[in-house]
Design an enzyme around this catalytic site. Structure first.
Site, PDB file in Angstrom:
ATOM      1  N   HIS A 167       0.849  -1.207   0.000  1.00 48.20           N
ATOM      2  CA  HIS A 167       0.000   0.000   0.000  1.00 48.20           C
ATOM      3  C   HIS A 167       0.875   1.243   0.000  1.00 48.20           C
ATOM      4  O   HIS A 167       1.559   1.545   0.986  1.00 48.20           O
ATOM      5  CB  HIS A 167      -0.893   0.001   1.246  1.00 48.20           C
ATOM      6  CG  HIS A 167      -1.910   1.097   1.252  1.00 48.20           C
ATOM      7  ND1 HIS A 167      -3.258   0.856   1.113  1.00 48.20           N
ATOM      8  CD2 HIS A 167      -1.797   2.439   1.386  1.00 48.20           C
ATOM      9  CE1 HIS A 167      -3.911   2.000   1.156  1.00 48.20           C
ATOM     10  NE2 HIS A 167      -3.041   2.983   1.324  1.00 48.20           N
ATOM     11  N   HIS A 211       1.345   5.475  -1.879  1.00 44.79           N
ATOM     12  CA  HIS A 211       0.777   6.592  -2.671  1.00 44.79           C
ATOM     13  C   HIS A 211       1.924   7.257  -3.429  1.00 44.79           C
ATOM     14  O   HIS A 211       2.545   8.187  -2.926  1.00 44.79           O
ATOM     15  CB  HIS A 211       0.069   7.591  -1.760  1.00 44.79           C
ATOM     16  CG  HIS A 211      -1.170   7.030  -1.134  1.00 44.79           C
ATOM     17  ND1 HIS A 211      -2.429   7.227  -1.657  1.00 44.79           N
ATOM     18  CD2 HIS A 211      -1.335   6.241  -0.058  1.00 44.79           C
ATOM     19  CE1 HIS A 211      -3.318   6.595  -0.907  1.00 44.79           C
ATOM     20  NE2 HIS A 211      -2.680   5.992   0.072  1.00 44.79           N
ATOM     21  N   GLN A 241      -9.907   9.581  -4.126  1.00 46.33           N
ATOM     22  CA  GLN A 241      -9.550  10.199  -2.829  1.00 46.33           C
ATOM     23  C   GLN A 241     -10.689  11.040  -2.237  1.00 46.33           C
ATOM     24  O   GLN A 241     -10.927  11.039  -1.039  1.00 46.33           O
ATOM     25  CB  GLN A 241      -8.308  11.075  -3.021  1.00 46.33           C
ATOM     26  CG  GLN A 241      -7.947  11.982  -1.862  1.00 46.33           C
ATOM     27  CD  GLN A 241      -6.924  11.370  -0.920  1.00 46.33           C
ATOM     28  OE1 GLN A 241      -5.818  11.054  -1.315  1.00 46.33           O
ATOM     29  NE2 GLN A 241      -7.312  11.211   0.315  1.00 46.33           N
ATOM     30  N   HIS A 251      -9.489   1.712   0.563  1.00 50.60           N
ATOM     31  CA  HIS A 251      -9.267   2.340   1.857  1.00 50.60           C
ATOM     32  C   HIS A 251     -10.569   2.101   2.618  1.00 50.60           C
ATOM     33  O   HIS A 251     -11.619   2.615   2.226  1.00 50.60           O
ATOM     34  CB  HIS A 251      -9.023   3.837   1.707  1.00 50.60           C
ATOM     35  CG  HIS A 251      -7.646   4.186   1.235  1.00 50.60           C
ATOM     36  ND1 HIS A 251      -7.175   3.826   0.000  1.00 50.60           N
ATOM     37  CD2 HIS A 251      -6.644   4.877   1.849  1.00 50.60           C
ATOM     38  CE1 HIS A 251      -5.925   4.274  -0.125  1.00 50.60           C
ATOM     39  NE2 HIS A 251      -5.584   4.908   0.967  1.00 50.60           N
ATOM     40  N   GLU A 285     -10.924   3.822   7.463  1.00 46.74           N
ATOM     41  CA  GLU A 285      -9.724   4.512   7.978  1.00 46.74           C
ATOM     42  C   GLU A 285     -10.180   5.675   8.842  1.00 46.74           C
ATOM     43  O   GLU A 285     -10.126   6.847   8.454  1.00 46.74           O
ATOM     44  CB  GLU A 285      -8.827   5.006   6.825  1.00 46.74           C
ATOM     45  CG  GLU A 285      -7.483   5.510   7.343  1.00 46.74           C
ATOM     46  CD  GLU A 285      -6.604   6.120   6.252  1.00 46.74           C
ATOM     47  OE1 GLU A 285      -7.068   6.233   5.099  1.00 46.74           O
ATOM     48  OE2 GLU A 285      -5.460   6.484   6.562  1.00 46.74           O
ATOM     49  N   ASP A 300       2.703   3.200   2.803  1.00 46.18           N
ATOM     50  CA  ASP A 300       1.672   4.223   2.631  1.00 46.18           C
ATOM     51  C   ASP A 300       2.257   5.549   2.126  1.00 46.18           C
ATOM     52  O   ASP A 300       1.863   6.042   1.085  1.00 46.18           O
ATOM     53  CB  ASP A 300       0.893   4.436   3.936  1.00 46.18           C
ATOM     54  CG  ASP A 300      -0.513   4.989   3.705  1.00 46.18           C
ATOM     55  OD1 ASP A 300      -0.907   5.162   2.535  1.00 46.18           O
ATOM     56  OD2 ASP A 300      -1.226   5.247   4.689  1.00 46.18           O
TER      57      ASP A 300
HETATM   58 FE   FE2 Z   1      -3.483   5.076   1.860  1.00 46.39          FE
END
Ligand code: FE2
Length: 428
Positions: A57, A59, A152, A210, A213, A309
């Protein structure tokens, strides 16, 4: 003639050191004292040789952007999102590529050769998507990159996200993402999971959301996700990332949830660095840690892998993209210091990650890709303790990164000692 032989390798599940022979990018044989010749031989000298690390995971669209256009002064998730929104309007394909390629050099140096990266599709121009598709292509000889179409700002909440996600998939993004807890209502979160899982079924794609979270103990989109997996027959093909609400859920409810998750074969991706710094921020003391219940998940037979992440981006200012550091942080935050638990931490950044990404021919077995890392450590526990030098990083039978072993001289009054922090002898 073989291409490569790695001699005297300490390989997990082999009691004594073995030789590993490689030809045409694949592992041919693993056994003790193989009599053969190769173009290149490397003596591992009893050190740990492992399949490459897997980051489940990440970004990559935001990585290495720290300080641009400004710093996240408070260090909170919300200010991080504000900074990312400001940065988005400045993105260019060239800049995103430049940063991602720099990060990938770090990843390779650290022995991480498989990365699943989310890419924000809530941009009408899909600049990051175009950039990371080019990076995936340019780096495919070295790193297995999977891109996740990540809405997002919400799949249903963000105007145009439904069309943009479809467009990103058309362009070649591999995996379908989502963010149900960020939709306007629980009902919309549920609807987004249903729609995205149906889309994955229709297109034959993997899913990585996701999921929950948040610190809200009642955020239970994971329950909906397991239901949709069952309904659509997506067992083993779906990942639930973060699951931080699970930390705060009612204990009785978790006893119901765990068997549902096991039945759905959902892959769980924990991101220890980010979960520990982002969750519990609104708490007074005591502050919750906000990590998914990894020991209980593993005990329930559920696959758990780890992600980094973020590295040097609006949410996290540190990091060198080292998955052994992730295991080290995870072990502490999850209080997983039991003998079997430390070993499980190593699996979370290797074979469990490969399972999450559904990688083929991963592992140190004949027929698998000749991808491996030789560490300046004897075994997985020492590797997590030291986060040691990656002496050689090998991809398809060729060395693609090399680091000199660490050796420190300590000079005392009447003697000089060499220190590398490995323990040569067991205490008597
Ligand atoms: Fe993430």
């Amino acid at each position: 003639m073989l291409d490569l032989i790695v001699r005297r390798a300490n390989v997990i599940h082999h009691k004594t050191p073995v030789d590993i022979t490689c030809k045409d990018g694949k592992i041919v044989e693993i056994a003790a004292n193989i009599e053969a010749q190769a173009i290149r031989e490397i003596d591992a000298a009893g050190r740990l040789v492992t399949p490459p690390f897997v980051d489940s995971h990440f970004h990559m669209d935001a990585t290495m952007s720290l300080g641009f256009p400004r710093m996240n002064i408070s260090g909170t998730l919300f200010e991080g999102i504000e900074v990312w929104d400001e940065l988005k309007s400045h993105l260019t394909v060239e800049k995103v590529k430049e940063r991602a390629l720099e990060l990938l050099n770090w990843s390779i140096a650290r022995g991480t050769l498989a990365i699943r990266t989310h890419v924000d599709i809530c941009d009408p121009n899909l600049i990051a998507v175009d950039a990371l598709l080019e990076v995936r292509e340019e780096m495919k000889a070295y790193v297995d990159m999977q891109l996740v179409a990540f809405p997002q700002d919400g799949y249903l909440r963000s105007q145009g996200a439904v069309e943009l996600l479809a467009k990103a998939l058309e362009k070649g993004v591999d995996v379908i993402g989502g963010i149900p807890h960020f939709e306007r209502t629980m009902a919309d979160g549920t609807a987004s999971i249903k729609a995205l899982c149906e889309l994955a079924t229709k297109r034959g794609l993997l899913v990585d959301m996701h999921c929950d979270e948040t610190d809200d103990p009642l955020s239970r989109h994971i329950e909906t996700l397991t239901y949709e997996i069952q309904r659509l027959g997506l067992q083993g093909r779906v990942a639930a990332s973060h699951l931080t609400s699970m930390h705060s859920m009612d204990n009785y409810y978790v006893t119901k949830l765990l068997p549902l998750m096991a039945e759905a074969q959902v892959n769980c991706v924990c991101n220890p660095h980010i979960n520990i710094v982002v969750q519990g921020r609104q708490d007074n003391y005591p502050k919750r840690r906000g990590l998914m219940r990894v020991p209980e998940l593993i005990e329930s037979g559920i696959n758990v892998s780890f992600g980094h992440d973020c590295v040097m981006d609006p949410w996290y200012p540190l990091g060198t993209h080292d998955m052994l550091e992730v295991a080290h942080v995870g072990l502490h935050c999850l209080q997983m210091t039991g003998v079997e638990q430390i070993r499980a931490m190593f699996d979370c950044i290797t074979k469990a990650g490969a399972q999450t990404l559904c990688l083929e021919k991963y592992g140190l077995e004949p027929g698998c890709f000749a991808d491996m890392v030789i560490l300046q450590a004897a075994d997985p526990v020492e590797a997590i303790r030291l986060q040691p030098t990656r002496l050689y990083v090998i991809r398809r039978g060729e060395v693609i990164a090399e680091t000199a072993p660490l050796s420190v001289r300590v000079m005392l009054e009447n003697k000089e000692v060499e220190v590398d922090f490995t323990r040569q002898d067991q205490p008597g």
